[in-house]
Each structure stands twice: as C-alpha cells, then as structure tokens.
Design an enzyme around this catalytic site. Sequence first.
Site, PDB file in Angstrom:
ATOM      1  CB  ALA A 129      -0.906   0.010   1.230  1.00 55.03           C
ATOM      2  CE  LYS A 130       3.054   6.946  -4.052  1.00 52.53           C
ATOM      3  NZ  LYS A 130       4.493   6.651  -3.867  1.00 52.53           N
ATOM      4  CB  ALA A 131      -0.310   3.885   3.558  1.00 54.31           C
TER       5      ALA A 131
END
Length: 312
Positions: free
Chosen positions: A156-158
């Site tokens: 995830a690009k969080a």
Amino acid sequence: MLKPTEKIWHNGRFINWDDAKIHVLSHVTSYGSSVFEGIRCYATSSGPAIFRVREHIRRLLDSAKIYRIDVKYQSAELAEAMAELVRLNHLESCYFRPIVLRGYGDVGVLPNNPTEVYIACWEWGKYLGEEALAKGVDVCVSSWTRIAPNTLPALAKAGANYMNSQLIRMEAHTNGYAEGIALDESGYVSEGSGENVFVVRDGKLLTPPLGASVLPGITRDTVIELAASLGIPVVETIIPREMLYIADEVFFSGTAAEITPIRSVDRIEVGKGSRGPITEKLQKAFFDIVSGNVPDRFGWLMPVGKNVPVGV
C-alpha cells in the site's frame, strides 16, 4: 516549494487551491491514515498526456482497500477529474497528487470518520535534479530498515508508511547524499525512500521482489516491460547489499525520479562512476514514449484533450 495552480478536485467538485483545507483534528493528522499516488502528466508532441493513469488509480484503490478506507469514486471518474484539472489549470505538464484520507470525526485509533478525496496538480521538475538523469547521484545504504512484513503493508502507498521513508531520506541528506537505500528485515536490498532499485550485472537487470518490502512501483513495472522489449533479461531476486558495490550499473525508478542512475553507493563508485549503457538505453526508451517522440505501443499515455475517451 509548490507552485500553486488554480483548482483542486475535492469529493467530486473543483475548488480553489487555497480552499483545500482539513481540520487539525482530522484522523489523518494524528494517525497518518491516508493513501496517495504520484502521477506525471507529460507534454507530448500531441498535447499533455497522463502516464499510466489506469495503473496508478488501481494502486490507489488497492491501497485504500488494504487499509479499509471506503472510496465511492470509480476509476473513470478519478481519471477524468485529473484530465479536467490539467485543462482547468492550463498546464502542459504536471505532477498529480491524488490523496484519500480519513477526515474529521472521531479521534480514537478505531476510525469512524468520513473519507475525503483530493486531487491536486502542479508543475514539478526532476525530483533528484536535472543533472542527475545524465550524471547520476551519490547514495548511501541507510541505517534504517524498511518496514517488516506484517507490520505495515508495503504493497500500500500509505501516508503512515512514509514516516519510514522520511527517516531514510533525512539521514541521507544529513550525511551529504542525494538519497538512501534501505535494506529489508533480512538485510537484503529493498528500495529507496521513494524509489525502486535496479542493479545491472553482466548484462542482466536485477530488482528486489515484492516480498523484500518494496512498493509495486508503476515505473518499476514500466522498466521491466521496456527491458523485455529491448531484449534485456530481467530477474526479480533478493539482492545482497554488497552487490550494490560490485554492480556494473545501479539506478532508481519512480514517478518522481523517473529513471535516475546511481554513480556511487557509500562512496564506492558504481561501475565507471557514470550512467551506464543499459540505464541510458532504458532512459531513452522511456522518454521517447512519454514525450511522444515514438508511438505509444504500450498504451501508457492518456491524452487530456477535450472529448478524448478516458478508457479506464
């Protein structure tokens, strides 16, 4: 510093740049509960075009799903919002920041907060500097390890994940390097603070697998596809730290960094200390497509001209 544009997209409508605000007690400010993307729109010979918008939006929605953040907008709506932003802001090229965040509501760790979706865009040059594309950059291996499996989801690009990235980048900067490369939990090469890593050795292109705590980069995938089309063998494999020192070439890939060569690691010269032939070949293939100099045989560019179907 950012150069403001006129409009930002927020929850289905266009608002003024200065009106894009959140409350200080929004869930995201305390807990980093956001997912986001970085997407480039290039000035091509046929007008501005957004690079691999389908894949970026899919990753954005995948990231939201992993973090259990509900997003009510469809891919086509988000893609068209980006295209319209380019038109409204009268841009030929730009960088997009779509961000999905948990807004104002409860302040406990358990979220019970509305989802806010913003898309902003602005003019942005080369992330690691204009000269870096030709001359390369000096990097270090960071003392900070990448997030371990089953702690924070690396796929995830969080926003929260990038606290780790900040430590990597700040340490590198403090010590006089352009960027840092982090190792994974097992001590193998993972990625930079915001870039994937590729190593060239004996004509083969090596890159860490997704299990090495790397983000599935869109530009990473682009490099792999371009390499295959150019007959360059690609192997996804664990990479020992010392391979960085004895590699023929090393380079970063990423939306911001694009394809940036690395000329030294920990003050040890990589190859001949300059951009290598395989990196240069991949750069040329990449920039030829995004500039519109050659046909977009992969279907990676979405023109933003009026009445152009989104096709997402």
